[in-house]
Design a protein around this motif. Structure first.
Motif, PDB file in Angstrom:
ATOM      1  N   PRO A   1      -8.703   1.944   0.750  1.00 38.37           N
ATOM      2  CA  PRO A   1      -8.772   0.537   1.033  1.00 38.37           C
ATOM      3  C   PRO A   1      -8.083  -0.166  -0.312  1.00 38.37           C
ATOM      4  CG  PRO A   1     -11.071   1.234   0.219  1.00 38.37           C
ATOM      5  CD  PRO A   1     -10.279   2.343   0.524  1.00 38.37           C
TER       6      PRO A   1
ATOM      7  N   CYS B   1      -4.349  -2.407   1.590  1.00 43.02           N
ATOM      8  CA  CYS B   1      -4.919  -2.938   2.765  1.00 43.02           C
ATOM      9  C   CYS B   1      -6.570  -2.879   2.586  1.00 43.02           C
ATOM     10  CB  CYS B   1      -4.636  -2.121   3.888  1.00 43.02           C
ATOM     11  SG  CYS B   1      -4.790  -3.271   5.447  1.00 43.02           S
TER      12      CYS B   1
ATOM     13  N   THR C   1      -8.832  -4.475   3.876  1.00 42.45           N
ATOM     14  CA  THR C   1      -9.887  -4.300   4.905  1.00 42.45           C
ATOM     15  C   THR C   1      -8.779  -4.317   6.289  1.00 42.45           C
ATOM     16  OG1 THR C   1      -9.618  -6.904   5.542  1.00 42.45           O
ATOM     17  CG2 THR C   1     -11.505  -6.027   3.899  1.00 42.45           C
ATOM     18  N   ASN C   2      -9.544  -4.323   7.342  1.00 42.62           N
ATOM     19  CA  ASN C   2      -8.477  -4.248   8.848  1.00 42.62           C
ATOM     20  C   ASN C   2      -7.796  -5.669   8.818  1.00 42.62           C
ATOM     21  OD1 ASN C   2      -9.581  -1.725   9.334  1.00 42.62           O
ATOM     22  ND2 ASN C   2     -11.083  -2.497  10.655  1.00 42.62           N
ATOM     23  N   GLU C   3      -8.376  -6.730   8.127  1.00 40.84           N
ATOM     24  CA  GLU C   3      -7.547  -7.968   8.611  1.00 40.84           C
ATOM     25  C   GLU C   3      -6.814  -8.421   6.969  1.00 40.84           C
ATOM     26  OE1 GLU C   3     -10.614 -10.216  11.434  1.00 40.84           O
ATOM     27  OE2 GLU C   3     -11.197 -10.510   9.395  1.00 40.84           O
TER      28      GLU C   3
ATOM     29  N   TYR D   1      -3.249 -12.349   5.828  1.00 40.53           N
ATOM     30  CA  TYR D   1      -4.609 -12.373   6.718  1.00 40.53           C
ATOM     31  C   TYR D   1      -4.226 -12.330   8.232  1.00 40.53           C
ATOM     32  CZ  TYR D   1      -8.894 -14.163   9.179  1.00 40.53           C
ATOM     33  OH  TYR D   1      -9.978 -14.154   9.806  1.00 40.53           O
TER      34      TYR D   1
END
Length: 486
Positions: free
Chosen positions: A321, A407, A409-411, A446
């Motif tokens: 991450p 990245c 987080t996924n968002e 985002y």
């Protein structure tokens, strides 16, 4: 942004989409809005560079771009794709922009692309690199007819070890009106310029057996034809069939060209040698790459030592991450074969093919399109000039560039670019003192999972130093993509 322009291009785009959606599948759309504001003389470098020319150096600017696309289906032997992207802009070099308009055709391994299409440099990471030296994605696309092998094809008899790809293209520059408006009275400009490109690349790799891949090849670009305006005089460069052939097979100009074109190669010939070594190691991907830029035949071969070029290193770590990509690049162009140039004559039968003057040419306005350099943006583009000249006043540089992305987080994803350069101007007009520059970008995107295809990007950037001045700016970009047909 010009309500009339915006209404017109949205109407055309909507009609095109409705009509085409009835018969095609896999169509996508994109809507993107970008707003930039800055303090200082310009918008910071990494807010306007390497954006395919859809940007502005002005402090406050903005754009709205809408596009429809149908990508090529790589699984099919015979298929087609297309793209149409139009933009309305404020404080750009023009208020209405046809950013992309192309048709792609595929027949087995052969590809054909007709029109204006965004392309990135060879062997560099377009998100983290400072930009390739010959073509970087810094300027608007050049409309062209492109034909070749877009993917590597295995050469028979090599047991799958050796493959190649390549292309040939002809096109035309589209910035005639901008040149006329930008150039000061009696300043040089060249309009109706034609474009030629060709390249061949080879790959050495045994897929799924050995962890390395080696790629190398040669890229050649040429400006030819066109009409030069200089000091109130006009020079028409020939653009007949034989001149297209001379662009394909570089050779001296004929009697209908200036004397220096008869002694050298007709047109503005330039390009790069490329090499890239990739190694996979326990989830890591390590890559080193090199680009040697040349302006004439002397540096195409090793007539003089290759002291200039780009050396880069890219690291892609195992999935985590924090960091998913890291790039370092060194760019050097200070040598340019040396400071002395001499064409032999009847008195002195000796030639010195130095002082290459990267991106500049005695007839053409240089390696630019709509004022933005087609090569690496660390070489100061003509659009920055305040004297109306369409030349590169700064092409002797030493630069270090870092890029990192991740990245968390996924968002959420981020990108950071850091560039430091020392600049000497040109051999013809050197700076009185070495000019330093530092440019940085911090960018956060985002992409909410609940709103598929929607993203918000906030970018902050600065320039510091005597080259670009002290500029501080921010940019907000909102983008929505999605399927038009299932």
């Amino acid at each position: 942004m010009g309500k009339l322009h915006l209404a017109n291009f949205l109407t055309v785009l909507l009609c095109f989409t409705i009509a085409d959606a009835q018969v095609n599948k896999g169509m996508t759309y994109s809507v993107e809005c970008g707003i930039t504001t800055a303090s200082g003389e310009y918008s910071p470098l990494w807010l306007n560079a390497n954006k395919q020319g859809l940007s502005s150096i002005n402090r406050n600017n903005g754009y709205l771009a809408v596009g429809v696309f149908r990508p090529i289906d790589k699984e099919k032997d015979v298929t087609y794709g297309y793209g149409l992207e139009l933009a309305s802009a404020y404080n750009f070099t023009s208020s209405f922009i046809v950013q992309q308009a192309y048709l792609d055709l595929k027949y087995h391994k052969i590809g054909v692309s007709i029109g204006s299409k965004e392309r990135d440099g060879e062997f560099v990471n377009p998100c983290l690199s400072s930009g390739a030296l010959t073509l970087s994605g810094n300027a608007r696309p050049i409309p062209q007819v492109w034909a070749g092998l877009p993917e590597y094809v295995i050469i028979p008899g090599t047991s799958g070890w050796l493959s190649f790809r390549g292309h040939i293209a002809y096109g035309r520059f589209t910035d005639d009106n901008w040149q006329k408006e930008f150039a000061a009275p009696l300043n040089d400009r060249t309009t109706n310029v034609l474009y030629h490109s060709k390249a061949i690349y080879f790959k050495v790799e045994k897929v799924n057996k050995y962890p390395f891949r080696f790629e190398f090849g040669l890229q050649m670009e040429t400006e030819f034809g066109g009409t030069q305006y200089r000091n109130g005089k006009t020079l028409n460069m020939p653009a007949r069939l034989k001149n297209y052939l001379k662009a394909l097979f570089p050779m001296p100009g004929g009697k209908d060209t200036p004397l220096n074109e008869q002694d050298n190669i007709e047109g503005n010939l330039l390009g790069s040698w490329h090499a890239s070594l990739n190694y996979r190691l326990k989830g890591w991907n390590l890559r080193a790459y090199y680009e040697h830029y040349y302006e004439d035949a002397s540096m195409l071969v090793m007539e003089y030592p290759w002291k200039d070029g780009m050396v880069g290193f890219e690291i892609t770590p195992p999935a985590n991450p924090i960091v998913n990509g890291l790039v370092y690049e060194y760019v050097g162009s200070k040598d340019q074969s040396g400071p002395i140039m001499w064409d032999k004559n009847s008195q002195i039968n000796e030639q010195i093919s130095a002082r290459d003057d990267y991106y500049n040419h005695s007839i053409y306005t240089g390696w630019q399109h709509w004022g933005m350099g087609l090569g690496n943006p660390l070489f100061t583009s003509p659009v920055y000039n305040t004297d109306g000249s369409i030349v590169f006043h700064n092409n002797r540089i030493i630069a270090h560039h870092f890029g990192v992305s991740g990245c968390p987080t996924n968002e959420m994803q981020y990108r950071i670019l850091l560039s430091q350069s020392s600049n000497w101007g040109t051999y013809k007009k050197p700076f009185k003192e070495i000019k330093k520059n530092f440019s940085a970008l911090v960018e956060l995107t985002y992409s909410p999972c609940k709103l598929i295809g929607l993203s918000f990007t906030i970018s902050g950037a600065i320039d510091r130093g005597s080259l670009m001045g002290d500029n501080t700016g921010g940019m907000l970009t909102i983008r929505k993509t999605g399927l038009l047909t299932k």
